[in-house]
Design a protein around this motif. Sequence first.
Motif, PDB file in Angstrom:
ATOM      1  N   ALA A   1      -3.230 -15.557  15.294  1.00 54.02           N
ATOM      2  CA  ALA A   1      -2.077 -15.019  14.564  1.00 54.02           C
ATOM      3  C   ALA A   1      -2.366 -15.157  13.074  1.00 54.02           C
ATOM      4  CB  ALA A   1      -0.810 -15.772  14.941  1.00 54.02           C
ATOM      5  N   SER A   2      -2.410 -14.025  12.378  1.00 55.02           N
ATOM      6  CA  SER A   2      -2.972 -14.010  11.030  1.00 55.02           C
ATOM      7  C   SER A   2      -2.220 -14.860  10.024  1.00 55.02           C
ATOM      8  CB  SER A   2      -3.067 -12.567  10.523  1.00 55.02           C
ATOM      9  OG  SER A   2      -1.792 -11.976  10.478  1.00 55.02           O
ATOM     10  N   ALA A   3      -0.905 -15.056  10.192  1.00 49.88           N
ATOM     11  CA  ALA A   3      -0.119 -15.723   9.151  1.00 49.88           C
ATOM     12  C   ALA A   3       0.310 -17.145   9.515  1.00 49.88           C
ATOM     13  CB  ALA A   3       1.128 -14.903   8.827  1.00 49.88           C
ATOM     14  N   LEU A   4       0.213 -17.521  10.778  1.00 48.45           N
ATOM     15  CA  LEU A   4       0.843 -18.771  11.195  1.00 48.45           C
ATOM     16  C   LEU A   4       0.194 -20.018  10.603  1.00 48.45           C
ATOM     17  CD1 LEU A   4       1.872 -18.195  14.918  1.00 48.45           C
ATOM     18  CD2 LEU A   4       3.292 -18.228  12.869  1.00 48.45           C
ATOM     19  N   ARG A   5      -1.101 -20.004  10.432  1.00 46.43           N
ATOM     20  CA  ARG A   5      -1.747 -21.184   9.844  1.00 46.43           C
ATOM     21  C   ARG A   5      -1.248 -21.415   8.420  1.00 46.43           C
ATOM     22  NH1 ARG A   5      -5.681 -24.191  11.443  1.00 46.43           N
ATOM     23  NH2 ARG A   5      -6.282 -22.745  13.080  1.00 46.43           N
ATOM     24  N   ARG A   6      -1.098 -20.321   7.641  1.00 49.07           N
ATOM     25  CA  ARG A   6      -0.580 -20.471   6.280  1.00 49.07           C
ATOM     26  C   ARG A   6       0.893 -20.873   6.282  1.00 49.07           C
ATOM     27  NH1 ARG A   6      -1.568 -14.957   4.210  1.00 49.07           N
ATOM     28  NH2 ARG A   6      -2.258 -14.523   6.326  1.00 49.07           N
ATOM     29  N   MET A   7       1.637 -20.399   7.290  1.00 43.49           N
ATOM     30  CA  MET A   7       3.025 -20.828   7.415  1.00 43.49           C
ATOM     31  C   MET A   7       3.116 -22.329   7.648  1.00 43.49           C
ATOM     32  SD  MET A   7       5.448 -18.303   9.581  1.00 43.49           S
ATOM     33  CE  MET A   7       5.985 -16.746   8.897  1.00 43.49           C
ATOM     34  N   GLU A   8       2.306 -22.825   8.549  1.00 42.60           N
ATOM     35  CA  GLU A   8       2.345 -24.261   8.834  1.00 42.60           C
ATOM     36  C   GLU A   8       1.922 -25.064   7.606  1.00 42.60           C
ATOM     37  OE1 GLU A   8       0.988 -27.593  12.132  1.00 42.60           O
ATOM     38  OE2 GLU A   8       0.501 -25.481  12.464  1.00 42.60           O
ATOM     39  N   GLU A   9       0.920 -24.570   6.878  1.00 40.98           N
ATOM     40  CA  GLU A   9       0.506 -25.242   5.644  1.00 40.98           C
ATOM     41  C   GLU A   9       1.662 -25.295   4.650  1.00 40.98           C
ATOM     42  OE1 GLU A   9      -2.853 -23.151   4.158  1.00 40.98           O
ATOM     43  OE2 GLU A   9      -4.216 -23.858   5.729  1.00 40.98           O
ATOM     44  N   GLY A  10       2.372 -24.175   4.523  1.00 39.44           N
ATOM     45  CA  GLY A  10       3.497 -24.140   3.590  1.00 39.44           C
ATOM     46  C   GLY A  10       4.623 -25.061   4.009  1.00 39.44           C
ATOM     47  N   PHE A  11       4.952 -25.048   5.288  1.00 41.32           N
ATOM     48  CA  PHE A  11       6.043 -25.878   5.798  1.00 41.32           C
ATOM     49  C   PHE A  11       5.722 -27.360   5.627  1.00 41.32           C
ATOM     50  CE2 PHE A  11       8.494 -27.817   9.363  1.00 41.32           C
ATOM     51  CZ  PHE A  11       9.765 -27.443   8.933  1.00 41.32           C
ATOM     52  N   ARG A  12       4.560 -27.761   6.084  1.00 40.00           N
ATOM     53  CA  ARG A  12       4.168 -29.169   5.929  1.00 40.00           C
ATOM     54  C   ARG A  12       3.972 -29.520   4.453  1.00 40.00           C
ATOM     55  NH1 ARG A  12       2.628 -31.694  10.674  1.00 40.00           N
ATOM     56  NH2 ARG A  12       2.343 -30.330  12.491  1.00 40.00           N
TER      57      ARG A  12
END
Length: 366
Positions: free
Chosen positions: A207-218
Amino acid sequence: MERTKKVTIQDVARYANVSVGTIDRVIHHRGKVSPEKRKKVEEAIEKLNFNPNMLARALALGNQFTVCALIPSAPYPGHYWTMPLNGLEMATAQFKDYGIITSYYYYDLFDEKSFIKQAAKIAELGPSGVVLAPLFLRESKHFTAKLREKSIPYIFIDADIPHGQSLSYIGPDVKQSAYIAGRLLNSMLPEKAEILMVNMVKGFENASALRRMEEGFRGYFNKNGLEESKTIHALTIQSTRKEEVFREITKYYIKNPEIKGVFVTNSKAFLISEFHRKHDLDIRLVGYDLVEANIAHLRNGGIDFVISQSPVQQGKRAIQTLFDFFVWKKEPEKIQYVPLDIIIRENLDFYINFNRHNQNGIKNNQ
């Protein structure tokens, strides 16, 4: 204004606060236009030094520009992907008289093969340009490599691929949006709390965006020294079917009964809210997008915050950008972030009414 800045008919429309259709009727002396609007248009043309003959010459060439949009299918009315589609359709209608034709190709968010099949059709067709939601990372990289071989420009919407060599990316700053979600969720939680990040995708790694989402959230919790007081868990559910989501979240809550806040990384926060209400769970919830089901749960208090990512504008701006590129040879900005609106129950009606007034509303989009 220097001609090299290439003032467009859309610039004139924005300046005069009228539609592109009104500008067209004034320029070509056809149709009915009120004296007040005609005056506004004429003043805007003069002020911006717009030369309509430039567009007339472009149209005289008789060019047609075929755009292929490859986006996820919307399996039911009110689904998130009806909104970017609505934006694409609105802009295509706006520019149809200027040679823009859009064909739509849909893929299943839980079936990479459907993406590959549709992408192959587009590559064989060889369109003037492509609008792509690159939600399957590997398959999108393979497809865009083929487009580059054929010198076909493409625009990403909804999610970006870093170094993906697109003409432009139009969508949210996904990392920043998740950072905001972390801040919103933390504002409602006790000093010590366990938090769950829920992904509903076929596979997290692709999933192209989820890793960056998790980085942003954490990242929000790490930056503010909250990593010890706030424990963050992540759960990936490979479905958006209600019964399957309920089954997986039940198993997770049994093993992790201290969850106090949930962040849902797509537009399906209403499913988690429905589960919470069914089991009378007092758990704070943040999600994305003003789809109809999320609106209902925002009203009843099951969802605390919705972050809206302007999905209609993403579709509209994608076609606008390609039009400017084809006709005016205008190189767009590589990244065009859309606004992120934070919506709560108290300002919900304002956003619904505002969107409807601007023809981007819930009824029109879904």
